[in-house]
Scaffold this motif. Structure first.
Motif, PDB file in Angstrom:
ATOM      1  N   ILE A  82       0.858  -1.176   0.000  1.00 62.47           N
ATOM      2  CA  ILE A  82       0.000   0.000   0.000  1.00 62.47           C
ATOM      3  C   ILE A  82       0.899   1.232   0.000  1.00 62.47           C
ATOM      4  CG2 ILE A  82      -1.740   1.324   1.262  1.00 62.47           C
ATOM      5  CD1 ILE A  82      -2.718  -1.319   2.446  1.00 62.47           C
ATOM      6  N   MET A  83       0.664   2.113  -0.961  1.00 63.56           N
ATOM      7  CA  MET A  83       1.486   3.305  -1.115  1.00 63.56           C
ATOM      8  C   MET A  83       0.666   4.549  -0.812  1.00 63.56           C
ATOM      9  SD  MET A  83       3.820   4.542  -4.357  1.00 63.56           S
ATOM     10  CE  MET A  83       2.474   4.656  -5.533  1.00 63.56           C
ATOM     11  N   ARG A  84       1.345   5.566  -0.272  1.00 66.56           N
ATOM     12  CA  ARG A  84       0.720   6.869  -0.060  1.00 66.56           C
ATOM     13  C   ARG A  84       1.592   7.957  -0.668  1.00 66.56           C
ATOM     14  NH1 ARG A  84      -3.500   8.229   4.432  1.00 66.56           N
ATOM     15  NH2 ARG A  84      -3.727   9.752   2.744  1.00 66.56           N
ATOM     16  N   THR A  85       0.921   8.978  -1.183  1.00 69.87           N
ATOM     17  CA  THR A  85       1.593  10.186  -1.647  1.00 69.87           C
ATOM     18  C   THR A  85       0.622  11.336  -1.488  1.00 69.87           C
ATOM     19  OG1 THR A  85       2.909  11.167  -3.425  1.00 69.87           O
ATOM     20  CG2 THR A  85       0.893  10.035  -4.075  1.00 69.87           C
ATOM     21  N   THR A  86       1.150  12.541  -1.317  1.00 75.76           N
ATOM     22  CA  THR A  86       0.264  13.676  -1.087  1.00 75.76           C
ATOM     23  C   THR A  86      -0.596  13.966  -2.306  1.00 75.76           C
ATOM     24  OG1 THR A  86       1.765  14.654   0.522  1.00 75.76           O
ATOM     25  CG2 THR A  86       0.180  16.126  -0.508  1.00 75.76           C
ATOM     26  N   SER A  87      -0.001  13.975  -3.488  1.00 79.46           N
ATOM     27  CA  SER A  87      -0.765  14.242  -4.705  1.00 79.46           C
ATOM     28  C   SER A  87      -0.006  13.719  -5.917  1.00 79.46           C
ATOM     29  CB  SER A  87      -1.000  15.749  -4.877  1.00 79.46           C
ATOM     30  OG  SER A  87      -1.539  16.034  -6.155  1.00 79.46           O
ATOM     31  N   PRO A  88      -0.713  13.127  -6.895  1.00 77.74           N
ATOM     32  CA  PRO A  88      -0.027  12.702  -8.117  1.00 77.74           C
ATOM     33  C   PRO A  88       0.442  13.882  -8.947  1.00 77.74           C
ATOM     34  CG  PRO A  88      -2.396  12.430  -8.349  1.00 77.74           C
ATOM     35  CD  PRO A  88      -2.149  12.801  -6.918  1.00 77.74           C
ATOM     36  N   ASP A  89      -0.083  15.078  -8.669  1.00 85.30           N
ATOM     37  CA  ASP A  89       0.283  16.257  -9.451  1.00 85.30           C
ATOM     38  C   ASP A  89       1.715  16.713  -9.173  1.00 85.30           C
ATOM     39  OD1 ASP A  89      -2.259  16.291 -10.515  1.00 85.30           O
ATOM     40  OD2 ASP A  89      -3.035  17.702  -9.023  1.00 85.30           O
ATOM     41  N   MET A  90       2.332  16.220  -8.093  1.00 90.62           N
ATOM     42  CA  MET A  90       3.695  16.647  -7.799  1.00 90.62           C
ATOM     43  C   MET A  90       4.730  15.994  -8.717  1.00 90.62           C
ATOM     44  SD  MET A  90       4.815  14.619  -4.290  1.00 90.62           S
ATOM     45  CE  MET A  90       3.877  15.733  -3.270  1.00 90.62           C
ATOM     46  N   PHE A  91       4.325  14.983  -9.468  1.00 88.23           N
ATOM     47  CA  PHE A  91       5.255  14.282 -10.355  1.00 88.23           C
ATOM     48  C   PHE A  91       5.107  14.828 -11.775  1.00 88.23           C
ATOM     49  CE2 PHE A  91       3.686  11.377  -7.051  1.00 88.23           C
ATOM     50  CZ  PHE A  91       4.847  11.268  -6.306  1.00 88.23           C
ATOM     51  N   GLN A  92       6.168  15.442 -12.274  1.00 89.00           N
ATOM     52  CA  GLN A  92       6.131  16.096 -13.574  1.00 89.00           C
ATOM     53  C   GLN A  92       7.220  15.547 -14.477  1.00 89.00           C
ATOM     54  OE1 GLN A  92       3.734  18.371 -14.400  1.00 89.00           O
ATOM     55  NE2 GLN A  92       2.845  18.041 -12.353  1.00 89.00           N
ATOM     56  N   GLY A  93       7.040  15.691 -15.781  1.00 90.67           N
ATOM     57  CA  GLY A  93       8.046  15.273 -16.746  1.00 90.67           C
ATOM     58  C   GLY A  93       8.336  13.786 -16.656  1.00 90.67           C
ATOM     59  N   PRO A  94       9.619  13.400 -16.767  1.00 96.87           N
ATOM     60  CA  PRO A  94       9.974  11.973 -16.702  1.00 96.87           C
ATOM     61  C   PRO A  94       9.563  11.313 -15.389  1.00 96.87           C
ATOM     62  CG  PRO A  94      11.805  13.280 -17.548  1.00 96.87           C
ATOM     63  CD  PRO A  94      10.780  14.250 -17.051  1.00 96.87           C
ATOM     64  N   GLN A  95       9.494  12.102 -14.319  1.00 97.01           N
ATOM     65  CA  GLN A  95       9.099  11.524 -13.040  1.00 97.01           C
ATOM     66  C   GLN A  95       7.672  10.996 -13.071  1.00 97.01           C
ATOM     67  OE1 GLN A  95       9.698  14.325  -9.833  1.00 97.01           O
ATOM     68  NE2 GLN A  95      11.734  13.503  -9.418  1.00 97.01           N
ATOM     69  N   ALA A  96       6.825  11.622 -13.866  1.00 94.62           N
ATOM     70  CA  ALA A  96       5.424  11.200 -13.913  1.00 94.62           C
ATOM     71  C   ALA A  96       5.307   9.762 -14.404  1.00 94.62           C
ATOM     72  CB  ALA A  96       4.622  12.139 -14.807  1.00 94.62           C
ATOM     73  N   GLY A  97       6.071   9.422 -15.436  1.00 92.28           N
ATOM     74  CA  GLY A  97       6.020   8.066 -15.958  1.00 92.28           C
ATOM     75  C   GLY A  97       6.569   7.058 -14.978  1.00 92.28           C
ATOM     76  N   ALA A  98       7.664   7.408 -14.315  1.00 92.72           N
ATOM     77  CA  ALA A  98       8.261   6.504 -13.328  1.00 92.72           C
ATOM     78  C   ALA A  98       7.295   6.280 -12.169  1.00 92.72           C
ATOM     79  CB  ALA A  98       9.580   7.082 -12.818  1.00 92.72           C
ATOM     80  N   TYR A  99       6.666   7.356 -11.725  1.00 90.22           N
ATOM     81  CA  TYR A  99       5.710   7.221 -10.633  1.00 90.22           C
ATOM     82  C   TYR A  99       4.517   6.352 -11.044  1.00 90.22           C
ATOM     83  CZ  TYR A  99       1.914   8.026  -7.499  1.00 90.22           C
ATOM     84  OH  TYR A  99       0.855   7.811  -6.662  1.00 90.22           O
ATOM     85  N   THR A 100       4.019   6.560 -12.242  1.00 84.80           N
ATOM     86  CA  THR A 100       2.877   5.769 -12.713  1.00 84.80           C
ATOM     87  C   THR A 100       3.222   4.286 -12.745  1.00 84.80           C
ATOM     88  OG1 THR A 100       2.001   7.602 -14.023  1.00 84.80           O
ATOM     89  CG2 THR A 100       1.286   5.390 -14.631  1.00 84.80           C
ATOM     90  N   SER A 101       4.429   3.958 -13.170  1.00 82.77           N
ATOM     91  CA  SER A 101       4.854   2.549 -13.184  1.00 82.77           C
ATOM     92  C   SER A 101       4.841   1.963 -11.783  1.00 82.77           C
ATOM     93  CB  SER A 101       6.260   2.433 -13.784  1.00 82.77           C
ATOM     94  OG  SER A 101       6.268   2.834 -15.127  1.00 82.77           O
ATOM     95  N   LEU A 102       5.291   2.750 -10.813  1.00 78.00           N
ATOM     96  CA  LEU A 102       5.294   2.277  -9.425  1.00 78.00           C
ATOM     97  C   LEU A 102       3.879   2.126  -8.901  1.00 78.00           C
ATOM     98  CD1 LEU A 102       6.684   1.529  -6.797  1.00 78.00           C
ATOM     99  CD2 LEU A 102       6.938   3.970  -6.301  1.00 78.00           C
ATOM    100  N   GLU A 103       3.048   3.098  -9.171  1.00 70.95           N
ATOM    101  CA  GLU A 103       1.658   3.019  -8.691  1.00 70.95           C
ATOM    102  C   GLU A 103       0.959   1.784  -9.251  1.00 70.95           C
ATOM    103  OE1 GLU A 103      -2.305   5.431  -9.715  1.00 70.95           O
ATOM    104  OE2 GLU A 103      -0.821   6.634  -8.637  1.00 70.95           O
ATOM    105  N   GLN A 104       1.183   1.493 -10.521  1.00 73.69           N
ATOM    106  CA  GLN A 104       0.544   0.330 -11.139  1.00 73.69           C
ATOM    107  C   GLN A 104       1.055  -0.981 -10.561  1.00 73.69           C
ATOM    108  OE1 GLN A 104       1.352   1.056 -15.289  1.00 73.69           O
ATOM    109  NE2 GLN A 104      -0.430   2.389 -15.541  1.00 73.69           N
ATOM    110  N   ALA A 105       2.264  -0.954 -10.010  1.00 72.69           N
ATOM    111  CA  ALA A 105       2.842  -2.174  -9.437  1.00 72.69           C
ATOM    112  C   ALA A 105       2.364  -2.443  -8.021  1.00 72.69           C
ATOM    113  CB  ALA A 105       4.371  -2.073  -9.448  1.00 72.69           C
ATOM    114  N   CYS A 106       1.811  -1.434  -7.369  1.00 78.73           N
ATOM    115  CA  CYS A 106       1.337  -1.590  -5.987  1.00 78.73           C
ATOM    116  C   CYS A 106      -0.118  -2.064  -5.959  1.00 78.73           C
ATOM    117  CB  CYS A 106       1.452  -0.256  -5.239  1.00 78.73           C
ATOM    118  SG  CYS A 106       3.139   0.313  -4.985  1.00 78.73           S
TER     119      CYS A 106
END
Length: 271
Positions: free
Chosen positions: A164-188
């Motif tokens: 189970i993952m928590r983050t304040t907001s998905p909007d904080m991830f921009q540019g290349p970080q957004a894709g990396a974060y999405t991959s992690l979210e999908q894996a959780c």
């Protein structure tokens, strides 16, 4: 003026007590303004600020200058004093001002003390919830509420697919970080948004497995580091490096080392 030894591997209880005192005085200010009609100003970075933020930090700064005048202070609202001091207090009077101004109780006060750049202790205070997490070098992390003080510990979760993952907001991830974060979210297995500093307390208490955030300031994460690591978590930036005052503020905290390693691989692009 109170003296402090210059060699700290275990945090002295008197410093922990003082950090809790600071958190308590800031919490009292926050509660006095919570869910009242306070005016809201906008800072240069477009984030909101209120009289509660400013008054709480002023009170803490005054207490530090009286007790430890040779210590430095790094606060969100009033900047840095004495930055070359061996001991630096890092303060966020209201972490989650957006929650605060909308009547959401998931805002907190953060108090950290660094010794020669290394986090020595941290307090996560939740003024509206009556909860407090305390982390200090050489001691297990603890949670204080109306029922007293208890040790806390992260839970085992070696499988990222069950995390189970928590983050304040998905909007904080921009540019290349957004894709990396999405991959992690999908894996959780589950991701929850919001919570600001409360997320780190939840992880330290064994209720969630990952906290991932980006572009934070030192006052947003320094207090959380002793709390989560004292509870058994791993905390690094997205490249696996220690988090410091000079970090970019990309934070990865995991309760289980196997999940940290897998999450780190996804965020750093090393999969």
């Amino acid at each position: 003026m109170e003296a402090v030894s210059d060699s700290q591997s275990t945090c002295p209880p008197r410093l922990v007590d003082f950090a809790e005192e600071l958190a308590g005085m800031a919490a009292a200010v926050a509660r006095s303004y919570f869910r009242t009609s306070v005016s809201i100003d906008t800072k240069g970075d477009e984030s909101p600020v209120t009289i509660a933020d400013r008054t709480a930090e002023q009170r803490m700064r005054e207490a530090i200058s009286q007790r430890f005048p040779d210590h430095g202070v790094f606060g969100e609202e009033f900047g840095v004093d004495n930055p070359d001091a061996d001991y630096i207090w890092v303060l966020d009077p209201i972490d989650g001002t957006k929650a605060f101004i909308t009547g959401n109780p998931l805002f907190g006060t953060l108090v950290a003390l660094l010794h020669k750049g290394r986090p020595l202790l941290g307090v996560i205070e939740m003024p509206a919830l009556g909860e407090r997490w305390i982390g200090a070098a050489g001691h297990p992390s603890r949670r204080r509420d109306a029922n007293g003080l208890q040790d806390v510990r992260v839970r085992p979760c070696p499988d990222l697919g069950k995390a189970i993952m928590r983050t304040t907001s998905p909007d904080m991830f921009q540019g290349p970080q957004a894709g990396a974060y999405t991959s992690l979210e999908q894996a959780c297995s589950l991701t929850l948004y919001g919570g600001d500093c409360f997320c780190y307390g939840q992880l330290a208490s064994g209720f969630v497995d990952l906290v991932v955030e980006s572009s934070l300031k030192p006052y947003d994460f320094m207090a959380a580091l002793p709390v989560v690591t004292g509870a058994g978590a791993m905390a690094t930036d997205w490249q696996g490096r220690p988090l410091t005052l000079d970090s970019a503020g990309d934070v990865l905290v995991a309760g289980d080392p196997a999940v940290h390693a897998r999450a780190l691989a996804l965020l750093s692009g090393k999969t």
